[in-house]
Design a protein around this motif. Sequence first.
Motif, PDB file in Angstrom:
ATOM      1  N   MET A 124      -2.820 -10.829   3.231  1.00  0.00           N
ATOM      2  CA  MET A 124      -1.977 -10.617   2.047  1.00  0.00           C
ATOM      3  C   MET A 124      -0.731  -9.820   2.420  1.00  0.00           C
ATOM      4  SD  MET A 124      -4.769  -9.621  -0.871  1.00  0.00           S
ATOM      5  CE  MET A 124      -6.347 -10.441  -0.950  1.00  0.00           C
ATOM      6  N   ALA A 125      -0.930  -8.749   3.200  1.00  0.00           N
ATOM      7  CA  ALA A 125       0.203  -7.911   3.598  1.00  0.00           C
ATOM      8  C   ALA A 125       1.207  -8.717   4.401  1.00  0.00           C
ATOM      9  CB  ALA A 125      -0.298  -6.713   4.409  1.00  0.00           C
ATOM     10  N   GLY A 126       0.732  -9.580   5.311  1.00  0.00           N
ATOM     11  CA  GLY A 126       1.633 -10.405   6.105  1.00  0.00           C
ATOM     12  C   GLY A 126       2.386 -11.395   5.241  1.00  0.00           C
ATOM     13  N   ALA A 127       1.707 -11.999   4.285  1.00  0.00           N
ATOM     14  CA  ALA A 127       2.354 -12.993   3.417  1.00  0.00           C
ATOM     15  C   ALA A 127       3.384 -12.361   2.498  1.00  0.00           C
ATOM     16  CB  ALA A 127       1.300 -13.722   2.593  1.00  0.00           C
ATOM     17  N   LEU A 128       3.123 -11.122   2.077  1.00  0.00           N
ATOM     18  CA  LEU A 128       4.025 -10.460   1.125  1.00  0.00           C
ATOM     19  C   LEU A 128       5.058  -9.568   1.797  1.00  0.00           C
ATOM     20  CD1 LEU A 128       1.368  -9.455  -1.588  1.00  0.00           C
ATOM     21  CD2 LEU A 128       2.974 -11.371  -1.669  1.00  0.00           C
ATOM     22  N   GLY A 129       4.871  -9.321   3.106  1.00  0.00           N
ATOM     23  CA  GLY A 129       5.815  -8.465   3.828  1.00  0.00           C
ATOM     24  C   GLY A 129       5.709  -7.009   3.424  1.00  0.00           C
ATOM     25  N   VAL A 130       4.494  -6.537   3.172  1.00  0.00           N
ATOM     26  CA  VAL A 130       4.281  -5.137   2.799  1.00  0.00           C
ATOM     27  C   VAL A 130       3.196  -4.563   3.701  1.00  0.00           C
ATOM     28  CG1 VAL A 130       4.968  -5.503   0.399  1.00  0.00           C
ATOM     29  CG2 VAL A 130       2.554  -5.744   1.047  1.00  0.00           C
ATOM     30  N   LYS A 131       2.978  -3.273   3.574  1.00  0.00           N
ATOM     31  CA  LYS A 131       1.946  -2.624   4.367  1.00  0.00           C
ATOM     32  C   LYS A 131       0.554  -2.950   3.815  1.00  0.00           C
ATOM     33  CE  LYS A 131       4.861   1.355   5.573  1.00  0.00           C
ATOM     34  NZ  LYS A 131       5.011   2.836   5.480  1.00  0.00           N
ATOM     35  N   VAL A 132      -0.452  -2.911   4.699  1.00  0.00           N
ATOM     36  CA  VAL A 132      -1.829  -3.146   4.278  1.00  0.00           C
ATOM     37  C   VAL A 132      -2.256  -2.085   3.271  1.00  0.00           C
ATOM     38  CG1 VAL A 132      -4.233  -3.264   5.047  1.00  0.00           C
ATOM     39  CG2 VAL A 132      -2.431  -4.264   6.452  1.00  0.00           C
ATOM     40  N   SER A 133      -1.800  -0.853   3.479  1.00  0.00           N
ATOM     41  CA  SER A 133      -2.155   0.212   2.543  1.00  0.00           C
ATOM     42  C   SER A 133      -1.631  -0.079   1.140  1.00  0.00           C
ATOM     43  CB  SER A 133      -1.606   1.553   3.034  1.00  0.00           C
ATOM     44  OG  SER A 133      -0.199   1.501   3.173  1.00  0.00           O
ATOM     45  N   THR A 134      -0.458  -0.700   1.070  1.00  0.00           N
ATOM     46  CA  THR A 134       0.102  -1.069  -0.235  1.00  0.00           C
ATOM     47  C   THR A 134      -0.772  -2.120  -0.910  1.00  0.00           C
ATOM     48  OG1 THR A 134       2.350  -0.608   0.524  1.00  0.00           O
ATOM     49  CG2 THR A 134       2.128  -2.018  -1.408  1.00  0.00           C
ATOM     50  N   VAL A 135      -1.222  -3.092  -0.121  1.00  0.00           N
ATOM     51  CA  VAL A 135      -2.087  -4.142  -0.662  1.00  0.00           C
ATOM     52  C   VAL A 135      -3.395  -3.538  -1.167  1.00  0.00           C
ATOM     53  CG1 VAL A 135      -3.455  -6.181  -0.084  1.00  0.00           C
ATOM     54  CG2 VAL A 135      -1.087  -5.990   0.708  1.00  0.00           C
ATOM     55  N   ARG A 136      -3.976  -2.625  -0.367  1.00  0.00           N
ATOM     56  CA  ARG A 136      -5.243  -2.015  -0.780  1.00  0.00           C
ATOM     57  C   ARG A 136      -5.080  -1.237  -2.083  1.00  0.00           C
ATOM     58  NH1 ARG A 136      -8.952  -2.752   3.090  1.00  0.00           N
ATOM     59  NH2 ARG A 136      -8.271  -2.996   5.274  1.00  0.00           N
ATOM     60  N   SER A 137      -3.948  -0.572  -2.231  1.00  0.00           N
ATOM     61  CA  SER A 137      -3.684   0.172  -3.464  1.00  0.00           C
ATOM     62  C   SER A 137      -3.588  -0.781  -4.657  1.00  0.00           C
ATOM     63  CB  SER A 137      -2.392   0.974  -3.311  1.00  0.00           C
ATOM     64  OG  SER A 137      -2.060   1.610  -4.526  1.00  0.00           O
ATOM     65  N   GLN A 138      -2.903  -1.908  -4.441  1.00  0.00           N
ATOM     66  CA  GLN A 138      -2.767  -2.883  -5.519  1.00  0.00           C
ATOM     67  C   GLN A 138      -4.110  -3.537  -5.854  1.00  0.00           C
ATOM     68  OE1 GLN A 138       0.257  -5.232  -3.655  1.00  0.00           O
ATOM     69  NE2 GLN A 138       1.950  -4.058  -4.551  1.00  0.00           N
ATOM     70  N   LEU A 139      -4.928  -3.783  -4.828  1.00  0.00           N
ATOM     71  CA  LEU A 139      -6.254  -4.339  -5.067  1.00  0.00           C
ATOM     72  C   LEU A 139      -7.107  -3.379  -5.886  1.00  0.00           C
ATOM     73  CD1 LEU A 139      -7.104  -5.955  -1.592  1.00  0.00           C
ATOM     74  CD2 LEU A 139      -6.636  -7.148  -3.747  1.00  0.00           C
ATOM     75  N   SER A 140      -7.025  -2.108  -5.567  1.00  0.00           N
ATOM     76  CA  SER A 140      -7.789  -1.108  -6.314  1.00  0.00           C
ATOM     77  C   SER A 140      -7.402  -1.124  -7.782  1.00  0.00           C
ATOM     78  CB  SER A 140      -7.555   0.281  -5.713  1.00  0.00           C
ATOM     79  OG  SER A 140      -8.054   0.351  -4.393  1.00  0.00           O
ATOM     80  N   ALA A 141      -6.090  -1.258  -8.042  1.00  0.00           N
ATOM     81  CA  ALA A 141      -5.620  -1.307  -9.428  1.00  0.00           C
ATOM     82  C   ALA A 141      -6.139  -2.553 -10.146  1.00  0.00           C
ATOM     83  CB  ALA A 141      -4.093  -1.273  -9.456  1.00  0.00           C
ATOM     84  N   ILE A 142      -6.143  -3.694  -9.430  1.00  0.00           N
ATOM     85  CA  ILE A 142      -6.633  -4.940 -10.030  1.00  0.00           C
ATOM     86  C   ILE A 142      -8.121  -4.824 -10.349  1.00  0.00           C
ATOM     87  CG2 ILE A 142      -7.072  -7.391  -9.600  1.00  0.00           C
ATOM     88  CD1 ILE A 142      -4.504  -7.432  -7.932  1.00  0.00           C
ATOM     89  N   PHE A 143      -8.895  -4.265  -9.390  1.00  0.00           N
ATOM     90  CA  PHE A 143     -10.325  -4.116  -9.619  1.00  0.00           C
ATOM     91  C   PHE A 143     -10.600  -3.219 -10.825  1.00  0.00           C
ATOM     92  CE2 PHE A 143     -10.826  -4.655  -4.765  1.00  0.00           C
ATOM     93  CZ  PHE A 143     -10.759  -6.042  -4.894  1.00  0.00           C
TER      94      PHE A 143
END
Length: 396
Positions: A354-373
Amino acid sequence: MAESAQTTTNAAAPPVQDGEISLAAFHRVQTALYGAVGRDEAWHGVVQAIAQALKADVACWCTTDGQGPHAASFYAAWNLPEALERAYAEHWIQHNPWLHACMARNVLVQGSIFRGTDIVAAPVLRASRFYREYMLLYPVEHMLTAVVSDGSVPGLAPPMILNLFRHPEQPDFDARDVARLHLLYPHMLRAFDLHWTTRRLQEQVSLLHRFLDALDFGVVMLDPAAQPLYANHAARALAATPALAQWLGSVPTRPEARDGLARLVHAAARGQGGGLVLGDGPQALMALALPIEERVQAGGEARAAQPCACMLLLTRQGHAPGGVADFVTRLFGLSAAEARVLPLLLRGASPAQMAGALGVKVSTVRSQLSAIFAKTGTVRQQDLIRLLGSVPPVRL
């Protein structure tokens, strides 16, 4: 021109004593009227039944087409050649002395019932080009009119007029004929209002079906007994899959243990939304069941009717369309950044992918996933991939 106000009547006036209509004729008209509700083509039979009950030789049920007071079309007709219908609509309507007199005297009001001679004297009519060059082509001379609707009631029938005609050698319509038409009028109005309401509902359903067919994911609507009512184009295409073949037929009343889709739908009928993935890999089928609660009044309080109808959303896991992601985004109030993650998450991508596809850090993706969950009530990615088992019901 005759100015006989006494013979221009409205629907509320009591019929004269000798204006009865035979029970058989009354029954035929009623049967034709209510049998035509929702069926445009059946109104020609309605016009025929009324004409025969009133001993008319020609009849037409006319409406305006929205282009002004002198624009009309024939909704249904009996014994009226199509060429004469077209000639009237295209040319002769503007030369109709009856219509001009009705407009001048403002008698085209819902419920009005009158004879042609009440509006235009016979010698005046016979001297007109309209009579000599158009009416004698039928030939007709005597007219009886009922204004079924004047379009003044929002949502009901548009302006609608019934015209009955007799040949020149026949006697003119009289007070008994007016009284007979009074007896029929309430049923004419009620049946056509029902017809027009049904037509509008049919058009709305057709528009909804066209909208659903434009979606790039499957939608199946089921009644509270879990019987399919409608499947859109995408769902019908997916139904070629063996696991979906039954969804355009009937759903098992007692689903087998291995039939997860049937169990999902029957759970939705009990008000429990949920989802699952059938199969593995890109061709796996993703299904989301949404209970649809109908609110009913009980003791002054609204409560959900049981069981619930169900809306089933279907798509392939490998190419989950944007429509599904948008639906879930709106349902749970996800942010724009979280919405960007959702399609990748639904495809089973890892946080690094996800981070590679969106061009963001993995930590950013994990934060967004936590919010979605947190917003969806799930605790890990696999829960959400299995299509948000905690989806709340849709309320109507």
